[in-house]
Design a protein around this motif. Structure first.
Motif, PDB file in Angstrom:
ATOM      1  N   GLU A 169      14.068  -2.214 -12.790  1.00 42.28           N
ATOM      2  CA  GLU A 169      14.540  -0.953 -12.188  1.00 42.28           C
ATOM      3  C   GLU A 169      14.864  -1.101 -10.711  1.00 42.28           C
ATOM      4  O   GLU A 169      15.305  -0.164 -10.050  1.00 42.28           O
ATOM      5  N   LYS A 170      14.586  -2.300 -10.180  1.00 40.54           N
ATOM      6  CA  LYS A 170      14.827  -2.586  -8.761  1.00 40.54           C
ATOM      7  C   LYS A 170      14.146  -1.568  -7.858  1.00 40.54           C
ATOM      8  O   LYS A 170      14.755  -0.988  -6.947  1.00 40.54           O
ATOM      9  N   LYS A 171      12.865  -1.352  -8.150  1.00 41.86           N
ATOM     10  CA  LYS A 171      12.121  -0.414  -7.312  1.00 41.86           C
ATOM     11  C   LYS A 171      10.630  -0.744  -7.367  1.00 41.86           C
ATOM     12  O   LYS A 171      10.161  -1.426  -8.283  1.00 41.86           O
ATOM     13  N   TYR A 172       9.921  -0.253  -6.371  1.00 43.21           N
ATOM     14  CA  TYR A 172       8.471  -0.345  -6.359  1.00 43.21           C
ATOM     15  C   TYR A 172       7.939   0.935  -6.987  1.00 43.21           C
ATOM     16  O   TYR A 172       8.382   2.033  -6.642  1.00 43.21           O
ATOM     17  N   ALA A 173       7.001   0.792  -7.934  1.00 46.95           N
ATOM     18  CA  ALA A 173       6.418   1.963  -8.593  1.00 46.95           C
ATOM     19  C   ALA A 173       4.934   2.032  -8.264  1.00 46.95           C
ATOM     20  O   ALA A 173       4.236   1.015  -8.277  1.00 46.95           O
ATOM     21  N   LYS A 199       0.854  -1.199   0.000  1.00 43.20           N
ATOM     22  CA  LYS A 199       0.000   0.000   0.000  1.00 43.20           C
ATOM     23  C   LYS A 199       0.885   1.242   0.000  1.00 43.20           C
ATOM     24  O   LYS A 199       1.663   1.462   0.931  1.00 43.20           O
ATOM     25  N   CYS A 200       0.762   2.030  -1.047  1.00 43.96           N
ATOM     26  CA  CYS A 200       1.539   3.259  -1.145  1.00 43.96           C
ATOM     27  C   CYS A 200       1.205   4.162   0.040  1.00 43.96           C
ATOM     28  O   CYS A 200       0.039   4.304   0.412  1.00 43.96           O
ATOM     29  N   THR A 201       2.237   4.770   0.601  1.00 44.15           N
ATOM     30  CA  THR A 201       2.027   5.617   1.781  1.00 44.15           C
ATOM     31  C   THR A 201       1.493   7.000   1.410  1.00 44.15           C
ATOM     32  O   THR A 201       1.225   7.810   2.293  1.00 44.15           O
ATOM     33  N   HIS A 202       1.330   7.250   0.109  1.00 45.15           N
ATOM     34  CA  HIS A 202       0.726   8.523  -0.290  1.00 45.15           C
ATOM     35  C   HIS A 202      -0.789   8.448  -0.128  1.00 45.15           C
ATOM     36  O   HIS A 202      -1.351   9.062   0.769  1.00 45.15           O
ATOM     37  N   GLN A 203      -1.441   7.640  -0.982  1.00 46.73           N
ATOM     38  CA  GLN A 203      -2.900   7.534  -0.864  1.00 46.73           C
ATOM     39  C   GLN A 203      -3.400   6.100  -0.947  1.00 46.73           C
ATOM     40  O   GLN A 203      -4.570   5.866  -1.214  1.00 46.73           O
ATOM     41  N   GLY A 204      -2.496   5.144  -0.779  1.00 46.15           N
ATOM     42  CA  GLY A 204      -2.938   3.754  -0.607  1.00 46.15           C
ATOM     43  C   GLY A 204      -3.080   2.904  -1.843  1.00 46.15           C
ATOM     44  O   GLY A 204      -3.606   1.791  -1.768  1.00 46.15           O
ATOM     45  N   VAL A 211       1.489  -0.555  -4.866  1.00 45.63           N
ATOM     46  CA  VAL A 211       2.715  -0.381  -5.655  1.00 45.63           C
ATOM     47  C   VAL A 211       3.079  -1.729  -6.284  1.00 45.63           C
ATOM     48  O   VAL A 211       2.670  -2.777  -5.810  1.00 45.63           O
ATOM     49  N   LYS A 212       3.825  -1.676  -7.375  1.00 46.48           N
ATOM     50  CA  LYS A 212       4.252  -2.885  -8.090  1.00 46.48           C
ATOM     51  C   LYS A 212       5.769  -2.957  -8.107  1.00 46.48           C
ATOM     52  O   LYS A 212       6.445  -1.945  -8.316  1.00 46.48           O
TER      53      LYS A 212
END
Ligand code: FES
Length: 175
Positions: free
Chosen positions: A112-116, A98-103, A106-107
């Protein structure tokens, strides 16, 4: 002599019998005050149990198989996304997606070795730390371990329907 001993025994029993009610009276108020304390304790216990009921006890939960983790490059189940640390593949990293911005969810983008985050473009590194806003807080992370063929995560949140059992369809990679 015998009569004197009997008389002494009689008076001993009689004196014990006479102080027995006094002993009971002394003990009763203590029990009452203990009850008052118990009431306060009961109130505290009630509050503590309500808090405990809100917080699910943390325990390790199986979220998938090691073979699926290595096949797909990640596991998504029970409100958790888990990957192998790109820097140290022996180490597991589990986060709440759950993204900490608005929920939004994220994938994990393995290339890219990151969650987007698909909603407003925030991104997080493999450990869940913010790379780009608008999110300002890291993803919630959990302890994880492998036991036999199972991947276990220590989670305290109840699973959500939207994040259950998605273990394929995204381009994960082996580490
Ligand atoms: Fe993720 Fe807004 S919900 S960036």
């Amino acid at each position: 002599m015998f009569k004197r001993r009997s008389l002494l025994t009689y008076f001993s029993i009689a004196s014990i019998a006479s102080i027995l009610p006094a002993i009971i009276t002394i003990l009763k108020p203590r029990q009452a005050s203990a009850d008052i304390v118990k009431d306060d304790d009961a109130s505290d216990l009630k509050k503590a149990s309500k808090t405990a009921a809100k917080k699910k006890p943390e325990s390790f939960t199986a979220i998938g198989l090691v073979s699926d983790l290595d096949k797909n490059g990640y596991l998504e189940s029970k409100g958790v996304t888990l990957i192998r640390n790109p820097v140290n593949p022996k180490q597991l990293i589990a986060v709440n997606p759950k993204c900490t911005h608005q929920g939004c969810d994220v994938k994990w983008a393995a290339a890219e070795k990151k969650y987007a985050c698909p909603c407003h473009g925030a991104s997080f590194d493999a450990n869940g730390e913010v790379l780009n806003g608008p999110a300002t807080k890291p993803l919630t992370s959990y302890q994880a371990k492998i036991v036999g063929t199972q991947v276990l995560v220590k989670i305290s949140v109840p699973p959500t329907k939207s994040t259950q059992s998605r273990t394929s369809g995204r381009g994960g990679s082996k580490y």
